[in-house]
Design a protein around this motif. Structure first.
Motif, PDB file in Angstrom:
ATOM      1  N   GLY A 296      -2.749   6.925   2.065  1.00  0.00           N
ATOM      2  CA  GLY A 296      -2.611   5.483   1.876  1.00  0.00           C
ATOM      3  C   GLY A 296      -3.898   4.761   1.529  1.00  0.00           C
ATOM      4  N   LEU A 297      -4.936   5.490   1.154  1.00  0.00           N
ATOM      5  CA  LEU A 297      -6.160   4.824   0.717  1.00  0.00           C
ATOM      6  C   LEU A 297      -5.863   3.978  -0.520  1.00  0.00           C
ATOM      7  CD1 LEU A 297      -9.228   4.397   0.985  1.00  0.00           C
ATOM      8  CD2 LEU A 297      -9.548   6.441  -0.399  1.00  0.00           C
ATOM      9  N   ILE A 298      -5.015   4.514  -1.377  1.00  0.00           N
ATOM     10  CA  ILE A 298      -4.550   3.809  -2.577  1.00  0.00           C
ATOM     11  C   ILE A 298      -3.057   3.554  -2.413  1.00  0.00           C
ATOM     12  CG2 ILE A 298      -4.294   3.924  -5.084  1.00  0.00           C
ATOM     13  CD1 ILE A 298      -7.219   3.883  -4.167  1.00  0.00           C
ATOM     14  N   ASP A 299      -2.637   2.310  -2.580  1.00  0.00           N
ATOM     15  CA  ASP A 299      -1.225   1.934  -2.488  1.00  0.00           C
ATOM     16  C   ASP A 299      -0.508   2.464  -3.727  1.00  0.00           C
ATOM     17  OD1 ASP A 299       1.259   0.775  -2.248  1.00  0.00           O
ATOM     18  OD2 ASP A 299       0.510  -1.268  -1.979  1.00  0.00           O
ATOM     19  N   ALA A 300       0.406   3.417  -3.536  1.00  0.00           N
ATOM     20  CA  ALA A 300       1.104   4.048  -4.659  1.00  0.00           C
ATOM     21  C   ALA A 300       1.946   3.055  -5.451  1.00  0.00           C
ATOM     22  CB  ALA A 300       1.973   5.191  -4.144  1.00  0.00           C
ATOM     23  N   GLY A 301       2.445   2.021  -4.806  1.00  0.00           N
ATOM     24  CA  GLY A 301       3.269   1.029  -5.492  1.00  0.00           C
ATOM     25  C   GLY A 301       2.471   0.042  -6.326  1.00  0.00           C
ATOM     26  N   HIS A 302       1.187  -0.072  -6.053  1.00  0.00           N
ATOM     27  CA  HIS A 302       0.310  -1.010  -6.767  1.00  0.00           C
ATOM     28  C   HIS A 302      -1.014  -0.311  -7.061  1.00  0.00           C
ATOM     29  CE1 HIS A 302       2.975  -3.533  -4.239  1.00  0.00           C
ATOM     30  NE2 HIS A 302       3.042  -4.278  -5.335  1.00  0.00           N
ATOM     31  N   ARG A 303      -0.922   0.802  -7.751  1.00  0.00           N
ATOM     32  CA  ARG A 303      -2.086   1.671  -7.943  1.00  0.00           C
ATOM     33  C   ARG A 303      -3.282   0.951  -8.575  1.00  0.00           C
ATOM     34  NH1 ARG A 303      -2.200   6.948  -7.106  1.00  0.00           N
ATOM     35  NH2 ARG A 303       0.040   7.137  -7.112  1.00  0.00           N
ATOM     36  N   ALA A 304      -3.087   0.248  -9.675  1.00  0.00           N
ATOM     37  CA  ALA A 304      -4.206  -0.399 -10.379  1.00  0.00           C
ATOM     38  C   ALA A 304      -4.843  -1.491  -9.513  1.00  0.00           C
ATOM     39  CB  ALA A 304      -3.743  -0.975 -11.706  1.00  0.00           C
ATOM     40  N   ALA A 305      -4.012  -2.333  -8.915  1.00  0.00           N
ATOM     41  CA  ALA A 305      -4.542  -3.402  -8.066  1.00  0.00           C
ATOM     42  C   ALA A 305      -5.239  -2.817  -6.845  1.00  0.00           C
ATOM     43  CB  ALA A 305      -3.426  -4.343  -7.642  1.00  0.00           C
ATOM     44  N   SER A 306      -4.696  -1.756  -6.297  1.00  0.00           N
ATOM     45  CA  SER A 306      -5.273  -1.123  -5.124  1.00  0.00           C
ATOM     46  C   SER A 306      -6.644  -0.519  -5.440  1.00  0.00           C
ATOM     47  CB  SER A 306      -4.321  -0.046  -4.605  1.00  0.00           C
ATOM     48  OG  SER A 306      -4.821   0.548  -3.443  1.00  0.00           O
TER      49      SER A 306
ATOM     50  N   ALA B 231     -11.750 -11.841   2.331  1.00  0.00           N
ATOM     51  CA  ALA B 231     -11.223 -12.446   1.104  1.00  0.00           C
ATOM     52  C   ALA B 231     -10.526 -11.405   0.227  1.00  0.00           C
ATOM     53  CB  ALA B 231     -12.348 -13.127   0.327  1.00  0.00           C
ATOM     54  N   LEU B 232     -11.123 -10.226   0.104  1.00  0.00           N
ATOM     55  CA  LEU B 232     -10.480  -9.163  -0.680  1.00  0.00           C
ATOM     56  C   LEU B 232      -9.175  -8.722  -0.026  1.00  0.00           C
ATOM     57  CD1 LEU B 232     -13.541  -6.990  -1.713  1.00  0.00           C
ATOM     58  CD2 LEU B 232     -12.032  -8.278  -3.233  1.00  0.00           C
ATOM     59  N   TYR B 233      -9.169  -8.647   1.285  1.00  0.00           N
ATOM     60  CA  TYR B 233      -7.946  -8.292   1.988  1.00  0.00           C
ATOM     61  C   TYR B 233      -6.870  -9.349   1.742  1.00  0.00           C
ATOM     62  CZ  TYR B 233      -4.834  -6.500   5.546  1.00  0.00           C
ATOM     63  OH  TYR B 233      -3.750  -5.963   6.185  1.00  0.00           O
ATOM     64  N   GLY B 234      -7.272 -10.620   1.770  1.00  0.00           N
ATOM     65  CA  GLY B 234      -6.333 -11.710   1.503  1.00  0.00           C
ATOM     66  C   GLY B 234      -5.774 -11.658   0.092  1.00  0.00           C
TER      67      GLY B 234
ATOM     68  N   ALA C 279      -3.250  -8.939   0.024  1.00  0.00           N
ATOM     69  CA  ALA C 279      -2.023  -9.345   0.709  1.00  0.00           C
ATOM     70  C   ALA C 279      -1.191 -10.269  -0.170  1.00  0.00           C
ATOM     71  CB  ALA C 279      -2.356 -10.024   2.031  1.00  0.00           C
ATOM     72  N   LEU C 280      -1.848 -11.191  -0.875  1.00  0.00           N
ATOM     73  CA  LEU C 280      -1.129 -12.091  -1.791  1.00  0.00           C
ATOM     74  C   LEU C 280      -0.461 -11.318  -2.928  1.00  0.00           C
ATOM     75  CD1 LEU C 280      -3.577 -15.121  -2.091  1.00  0.00           C
ATOM     76  CD2 LEU C 280      -1.315 -15.092  -0.988  1.00  0.00           C
ATOM     77  N   ALA C 281      -1.108 -10.232  -3.365  1.00  0.00           N
ATOM     78  CA  ALA C 281      -0.553  -9.417  -4.453  1.00  0.00           C
ATOM     79  C   ALA C 281       0.426  -8.368  -3.943  1.00  0.00           C
ATOM     80  CB  ALA C 281      -1.688  -8.737  -5.211  1.00  0.00           C
ATOM     81  N   GLY C 282       0.600  -8.275  -2.628  1.00  0.00           N
ATOM     82  CA  GLY C 282       1.527  -7.302  -2.064  1.00  0.00           C
ATOM     83  C   GLY C 282       0.960  -5.900  -1.971  1.00  0.00           C
ATOM     84  N   VAL C 283      -0.354  -5.769  -2.044  1.00  0.00           N
ATOM     85  CA  VAL C 283      -1.009  -4.462  -1.980  1.00  0.00           C
ATOM     86  C   VAL C 283      -1.286  -4.114  -0.525  1.00  0.00           C
ATOM     87  CG1 VAL C 283      -3.041  -3.126  -2.668  1.00  0.00           C
ATOM     88  CG2 VAL C 283      -2.076  -4.824  -4.234  1.00  0.00           C
ATOM     89  N   HIS C 284      -0.838  -2.926  -0.112  1.00  0.00           N
ATOM     90  CA  HIS C 284      -1.110  -2.452   1.252  1.00  0.00           C
ATOM     91  C   HIS C 284      -2.545  -1.926   1.308  1.00  0.00           C
ATOM     92  CE1 HIS C 284      -0.755  -0.542   5.115  1.00  0.00           C
ATOM     93  NE2 HIS C 284      -1.218   0.567   4.562  1.00  0.00           N
ATOM     94  N   GLN C 285      -3.330  -2.458   2.238  1.00  0.00           N
ATOM     95  CA  GLN C 285      -4.704  -1.996   2.438  1.00  0.00           C
ATOM     96  C   GLN C 285      -4.861  -1.629   3.902  1.00  0.00           C
ATOM     97  OE1 GLN C 285      -7.698  -4.624   0.301  1.00  0.00           O
ATOM     98  NE2 GLN C 285      -5.915  -5.955   0.494  1.00  0.00           N
ATOM     99  N   GLY C 286      -5.122  -0.394   4.148  1.00  0.00           N
ATOM    100  CA  GLY C 286      -5.262   0.050   5.529  1.00  0.00           C
ATOM    101  C   GLY C 286      -6.709   0.119   5.956  1.00  0.00           C
TER     102      GLY C 286
END
Length: 162
Positions: free
Chosen positions: A50-60, A113-116, A119-126
């Motif tokens: 989960g380092l990279i969100d598979a559903g939002h690969r480029a944004a992640s 801010a990056l986490y926010g 979150a706004l883009a729906g990217v999971h960041q662990g």
């Protein structure tokens, strides 16, 4: 690894580093291992799923790269605001000051801010992404501080005025 373990590692590393910065501490003259703690954090982060969100690969990947770049900038600025001096015996000492604390807080604000944004883009960041950012901060800080400390070493065997 669990989320609790991630948080514990991140908080523990940050606490150790901040406590060490608040007090004068001797700079190690054997600076060959300045990269070790950041390398351990990167290894822990890369091993986690989960380092990279598979559903939002480029944004992640973009957010991860932004976090690492912000971490490198924060770490370098942190090292440049750290005071280095030598005592009567020639031992090197370092201590962070108010500017160092401001840089640290600014780096935390950048990460939030990056986490926010994620979150706004729906990217999971662990926790792994945060570990990577902390590793970048510590790598840049340690590397720049080691580089700066080299300038304080006497040039034995070099004739004066030479």
């Amino acid at each position: 690894m669990s989320g609790f373990f991630d948080v514990a590692v991140i908080v523990g590393v940050c606490a150790i580093v901040l406590v060490r910065q608040a007090r004068p501490r001797r700079v190690a003259t054997d600076a060959r291992r300045w990269w070790l703690l950041p390398a351990v954090l990167v290894a822990l982060a890369v091993r986690q799923p989960g380092l990279i969100d598979a559903g939002h690969r480029a944004a992640s990947v973009g957010l991860l790269a932004g976090g690492v770049l912000a971490g490198l900038a924060t770490g370098a600025a942190w090292a440049w605001t750290t005071r280095i001096w030598s005592d009567e015996s020639g031992a090197l000492w370092a201590r962070g000051g108010k500017a160092t604390a401001a840089i640290w807080l600014g780096g935390v604000a950048l990460r939030v801010a990056l986490y926010g944004l994620g979150a706004l883009a729906g990217v999971h960041q662990g926790g792994a992404a945060t570990m990577m950012t902390v590793a970048a901060v510590l790598l840049a800080r340690s590397g720049v501080l080691a580089h700066r400390a080299q300038g304080f070493r006497p040039a034995y065997g070099v004739p004066a005025g030479g």
